[in-house]
Design an enzyme around this catalytic site. Sequence first.
Site, PDB file in Angstrom:
ATOM      1  N   GLU A  47      37.552  47.707  44.283  1.00 16.84           N
ATOM      2  CA  GLU A  47      37.490  48.724  43.226  1.00 16.84           C
ATOM      3  C   GLU A  47      36.041  49.154  43.061  1.00 16.84           C
ATOM      4  O   GLU A  47      35.177  48.307  42.808  1.00 16.84           O
ATOM      5  CB  GLU A  47      38.002  48.158  41.897  1.00 16.84           C
ATOM      6  CG  GLU A  47      37.872  49.149  40.743  1.00 16.84           C
ATOM      7  CD  GLU A  47      38.141  48.532  39.369  1.00 16.84           C
ATOM      8  OE1 GLU A  47      38.774  49.202  38.548  1.00 16.84           O
ATOM      9  OE2 GLU A  47      37.714  47.380  39.133  1.00 16.84           O
ATOM     10  N   TRP A  48      35.777  50.444  43.232  1.00 18.54           N
ATOM     11  CA  TRP A  48      34.430  50.934  42.940  1.00 18.54           C
ATOM     12  C   TRP A  48      34.362  51.310  41.472  1.00 18.54           C
ATOM     13  O   TRP A  48      35.000  52.261  41.042  1.00 18.54           O
ATOM     14  CB  TRP A  48      34.058  52.125  43.814  1.00 18.54           C
ATOM     15  CG  TRP A  48      32.662  52.615  43.516  1.00 18.54           C
ATOM     16  CD1 TRP A  48      31.643  51.901  42.933  1.00 18.54           C
ATOM     17  CD2 TRP A  48      32.121  53.917  43.762  1.00 18.54           C
ATOM     18  NE1 TRP A  48      30.507  52.664  42.810  1.00 18.54           N
ATOM     19  CE2 TRP A  48      30.770  53.909  43.312  1.00 18.54           C
ATOM     20  CE3 TRP A  48      32.643  55.081  44.335  1.00 18.54           C
ATOM     21  CZ2 TRP A  48      29.950  55.029  43.403  1.00 18.54           C
ATOM     22  CZ3 TRP A  48      31.816  56.198  44.427  1.00 18.54           C
ATOM     23  CH2 TRP A  48      30.483  56.175  43.973  1.00 18.54           C
ATOM     24  N   ARG A  49      33.567  50.543  40.710  1.00 17.66           N
ATOM     25  CA  ARG A  49      33.327  50.844  39.302  1.00 17.66           C
ATOM     26  C   ARG A  49      32.164  51.824  39.226  1.00 17.66           C
ATOM     27  O   ARG A  49      31.005  51.438  39.112  1.00 17.66           O
ATOM     28  CB  ARG A  49      33.036  49.544  38.549  1.00 17.66           C
ATOM     29  CG  ARG A  49      34.284  48.748  38.172  1.00 17.66           C
ATOM     30  CD  ARG A  49      35.045  49.395  37.017  1.00 17.66           C
ATOM     31  NE  ARG A  49      34.163  49.551  35.872  1.00 17.66           N
ATOM     32  CZ  ARG A  49      33.950  48.600  34.955  1.00 17.66           C
ATOM     33  NH1 ARG A  49      34.594  47.447  35.035  1.00 17.66           N
ATOM     34  NH2 ARG A  49      33.122  48.801  33.948  1.00 17.66           N
ATOM     35  N   ARG A  83      34.994  53.592  34.226  1.00 14.21           N
ATOM     36  CA  ARG A  83      35.431  52.986  32.972  1.00 14.21           C
ATOM     37  C   ARG A  83      34.539  53.493  31.844  1.00 14.21           C
ATOM     38  O   ARG A  83      33.319  53.351  31.900  1.00 14.21           O
ATOM     39  CB  ARG A  83      35.357  51.448  33.089  1.00 14.21           C
ATOM     40  CG  ARG A  83      35.762  50.696  31.839  1.00 14.21           C
ATOM     41  CD  ARG A  83      37.257  50.736  31.576  1.00 14.21           C
ATOM     42  NE  ARG A  83      38.016  50.213  32.701  1.00 14.21           N
ATOM     43  CZ  ARG A  83      38.928  50.922  33.362  1.00 14.21           C
ATOM     44  NH1 ARG A  83      39.185  52.193  33.027  1.00 14.21           N
ATOM     45  NH2 ARG A  83      39.607  50.389  34.366  1.00 14.21           N
ATOM     46  N   HIS A 144      42.163  49.138  27.850  1.00 12.76           N
ATOM     47  CA  HIS A 144      41.371  47.911  27.712  1.00 12.76           C
ATOM     48  C   HIS A 144      40.961  47.751  26.256  1.00 12.76           C
ATOM     49  O   HIS A 144      40.348  48.646  25.688  1.00 12.76           O
ATOM     50  CB  HIS A 144      40.114  47.971  28.586  1.00 12.76           C
ATOM     51  CG  HIS A 144      40.429  48.224  30.024  1.00 12.76           C
ATOM     52  ND1 HIS A 144      40.802  49.469  30.485  1.00 12.76           N
ATOM     53  CD2 HIS A 144      40.461  47.390  31.090  1.00 12.76           C
ATOM     54  CE1 HIS A 144      41.042  49.387  31.782  1.00 12.76           C
ATOM     55  NE2 HIS A 144      40.848  48.142  32.171  1.00 12.76           N
ATOM     56  N   LYS A 171      48.577  49.470  33.472  1.00 11.82           N
ATOM     57  CA  LYS A 171      47.670  48.318  33.345  1.00 11.82           C
ATOM     58  C   LYS A 171      47.189  48.155  31.910  1.00 11.82           C
ATOM     59  O   LYS A 171      46.882  49.141  31.240  1.00 11.82           O
ATOM     60  CB  LYS A 171      46.457  48.511  34.263  1.00 11.82           C
ATOM     61  CG  LYS A 171      45.396  47.408  34.133  1.00 11.82           C
ATOM     62  CD  LYS A 171      44.094  47.769  34.858  1.00 11.82           C
ATOM     63  CE  LYS A 171      43.019  46.725  34.579  1.00 11.82           C
ATOM     64  NZ  LYS A 171      41.678  47.147  35.032  1.00 11.82           N
ATOM     65  N   ARG A 214      45.130  35.364  34.568  1.00  7.92           N
ATOM     66  CA  ARG A 214      44.656  35.872  35.861  1.00  7.92           C
ATOM     67  C   ARG A 214      45.281  35.103  37.021  1.00  7.92           C
ATOM     68  O   ARG A 214      45.223  35.534  38.163  1.00  7.92           O
ATOM     69  CB  ARG A 214      43.130  35.779  35.936  1.00  7.92           C
ATOM     70  CG  ARG A 214      42.423  36.658  34.917  1.00  7.92           C
ATOM     71  CD  ARG A 214      40.910  36.552  35.072  1.00  7.92           C
ATOM     72  NE  ARG A 214      40.217  37.366  34.073  1.00  7.92           N
ATOM     73  CZ  ARG A 214      39.937  38.661  34.195  1.00  7.92           C
ATOM     74  NH1 ARG A 214      40.314  39.311  35.281  1.00  7.92           N
ATOM     75  NH2 ARG A 214      39.291  39.312  33.241  1.00  7.92           N
ATOM     76  N   SER A 233      32.792  42.081  36.703  1.00  5.31           N
ATOM     77  CA  SER A 233      32.779  43.366  35.990  1.00  5.31           C
ATOM     78  C   SER A 233      33.446  43.244  34.631  1.00  5.31           C
ATOM     79  O   SER A 233      33.444  44.181  33.848  1.00  5.31           O
ATOM     80  CB  SER A 233      33.480  44.451  36.821  1.00  5.31           C
ATOM     81  OG  SER A 233      34.858  44.164  36.939  1.00  5.31           O
ATOM     82  N   GLN A 237      36.437  36.777  34.861  1.00  3.58           N
ATOM     83  CA  GLN A 237      36.733  36.863  36.299  1.00  3.58           C
ATOM     84  C   GLN A 237      36.185  35.630  37.017  1.00  3.58           C
ATOM     85  O   GLN A 237      35.072  35.198  36.747  1.00  3.58           O
ATOM     86  CB  GLN A 237      36.101  38.123  36.906  1.00  3.58           C
ATOM     87  CG  GLN A 237      36.851  39.386  36.567  1.00  3.58           C
ATOM     88  CD  GLN A 237      36.180  40.627  37.133  1.00  3.58           C
ATOM     89  OE1 GLN A 237      35.183  40.543  37.831  1.00  3.58           O
ATOM     90  NE2 GLN A 237      36.725  41.782  36.817  1.00  3.58           N
TER      91      GLN A 237
END
Length: 254
Positions: A47-49, A83, A144, A171, A214, A233, A237
């Site tokens: 995933e490119w943030r 985001r 989120h 999501k 997770r 990120s 995580q």
Amino acid sequence: MKKLVKVRGITLGEGRPKICVPLVGKNLAQLKEEAAYFQTLDADIAEWRADFYEDVDDVDQVCAALAEIRGLLKDTPLIFTFRSAAEGGEKEISTARYFSLNEAVVKTGLADVIDIELFNDEEQVKALVETAHGHEVSVIISNHDFEKTPAAEEIVSRLRKAQELGADLPKIAVMPETTADVLRLLEATCTMNEKYADRPIITMSMAGKGIISRLAGEVFGSAMTFGAAKKASAPGQIAAGELKEILHILHRNL
């Protein structure tokens, strides 16, 4: 029968949750380094943030960087995400720029999936979903909450709304204050998955408290989980390699 989402040979919605690792470089050199390092990880999706990227205000620079990342990742599925600061991102841009940036990325054909935030104008979300699907790009519609964990009914409601708006992958990520909050997220995931979802969903409870969410996606119904390469990120995580090991152990015993 739930539909599966297939992206470059990776199938979401069957078997163990797929591991996504974010790229969070501030400039092209860092992004290229991260994309090369990604190849050494046992992860499924990148995933490119783009909210971390210092030239994100320049659409041409974004598309050029995307081409570089795509080249390094070869056949790895790639999610493009800006985001917003309101949902935990690094910076804020106007709504108009947010949609035009995502539309430009879709039209390059270089990203396999885009992430659109749920709390935007419905008509604009629907139009962007339609454009993405017209270019064979899948869509995550996400929410989120970094402050709290809403009621289970509200979590389900947001996921259902994302599904209604055309998300291939609804999501939600929420912040727990108590262990009971984590249980509520898992309960809502299970309810959505068993009663309402006709496609894969992605859910997680953040921070250390939420770590079980997770890991337990295959049990409760979340199709993707996020692991860290070098820099996380989002809070909670864990390293991609450790994550895959645990997911495989669970998968073998289910």
